[in-house]
Scaffold this active site. Structure first.
Site, PDB file in Angstrom:
ATOM      1  CB  VAL A 236      -0.942  -0.012   1.221  1.00 20.35           C
ATOM      2  CG1 VAL A 236      -1.763   1.262   1.282  1.00 20.35           C
ATOM      3  CG2 VAL A 236      -1.852  -1.242   1.166  1.00 20.35           C
ATOM      4  N   PRO A 237       1.106   1.850  -1.151  1.00 18.41           N
ATOM      5  CG  PRO A 237       0.782   2.759  -3.272  1.00 18.41           C
ATOM      6  CD  PRO A 237       0.221   1.752  -2.307  1.00 18.41           C
ATOM      7  CB  CYS A 238       2.355   5.196   2.789  1.00 22.06           C
ATOM      8  SG  CYS A 238       3.527   4.049   3.505  1.00 22.06           S
ATOM      9  CG  HIS A 239       6.729   4.107  -1.531  1.00 22.38           C
ATOM     10  ND1 HIS A 239       5.952   2.969  -1.388  1.00 22.38           N
ATOM     11  CD2 HIS A 239       7.001   4.211  -2.851  1.00 22.38           C
ATOM     12  CE1 HIS A 239       5.758   2.410  -2.576  1.00 22.38           C
ATOM     13  NE2 HIS A 239       6.389   3.156  -3.484  1.00 22.38           N
ATOM     14  NE  ARG A 240       3.754   3.996  -5.996  1.00 23.41           N
ATOM     15  CZ  ARG A 240       3.047   2.960  -6.415  1.00 23.41           C
ATOM     16  NH1 ARG A 240       1.729   3.031  -6.454  1.00 23.41           N
ATOM     17  NH2 ARG A 240       3.655   1.849  -6.794  1.00 23.41           N
TER      18      ARG A 240
END
Length: 194
Positions: free
Chosen positions: A162-166
């Site tokens: 779940v791409p919270c790094h984006r």
């Protein structure tokens, strides 16, 4: 199976796998987990029968993560690597640039309320792209909740998948990340977003 002492690592592995198989067949396994070595360091992966429930960085202290899973998801936790083969395959493909989205079943048991809303919207930020905390707040239907989006990203139980790094600051700078600034920079470079 005859066990000789001292017990060899091969016997211990076989016993663990047998126990995991029996627990799985009997419906007694609440959470299966394993670790995975990656360019970001070791990751702990955990899954329920509904899907992947947790991805943790080593800096989060795996024992603490397992304790939290026991308290919040199920006290029936067992190291059962085979249950996470698909997650391992997809993570390895992603980390080697051969996958741009995940197709895993996810268990959102650790995401609720507004944080859960944010976590469910994060996959809408496409591979190789970024969005500001303000943009994510708007996606989640609360445009003024920018700080709450930051908190939601910082407590994301499924980082990478779940791409919270984006999610970045409005000025384009990286902002914080559960896995640390180096991990966030690595993932953004990998996707060509940095």
């Amino acid at each position: 199976m005859t066990i000789e002492f001292p017990v060899s690592e091969a016997h211990l592995t076989a016993l663990r796998e047998s126990l995991a198989d029996r627990a799985d067949l009997g419906g007694d396994l609440g959470v299966a987990y394993r670790t995975l070595d990656t360019p970001l360091g070791a990751l702990l992966l955990a899954a329920t029968e509904r899907g992947l429930v947790r991805v943790a960085f080593e800096r989060e202290e795996f024992d603490r993560v397992l304790e939290t899973l026991a308290e919040r998801v199920s006290p029936r936790i067992l190291r059962a690597p085979g249950r996470l083969d698909e997650a391992v395959r997809e993570l390895e493909e992603y980390l080697t640039g051969r996958r741009t989205r995940f197709d895993l079943h996810l268990d959102h048991a650790l995401s609720s309320g507004f944080r859960g809303e944010v976590h469910r919207h994060l996959p809408e930020i496409g591979y190789g792209r970024t969005a500001s905390y303000a943009e994510v707040a708007a996606l989640a239907g609360r445009p003024r909740a920018v700080r709450a989006v930051g908190t939601a990203c910082g407590t994301n139980p499924l980082p990478i998948v779940v791409p919270c790094h984006r999610v970045v600051r409005s000025d384009g700078s990286a902002g914080g990340y559960l896995g640390g600034p180096e991990a966030k920079a690595y993932l953004l470079r990998l996707e060509g977003a940095a």
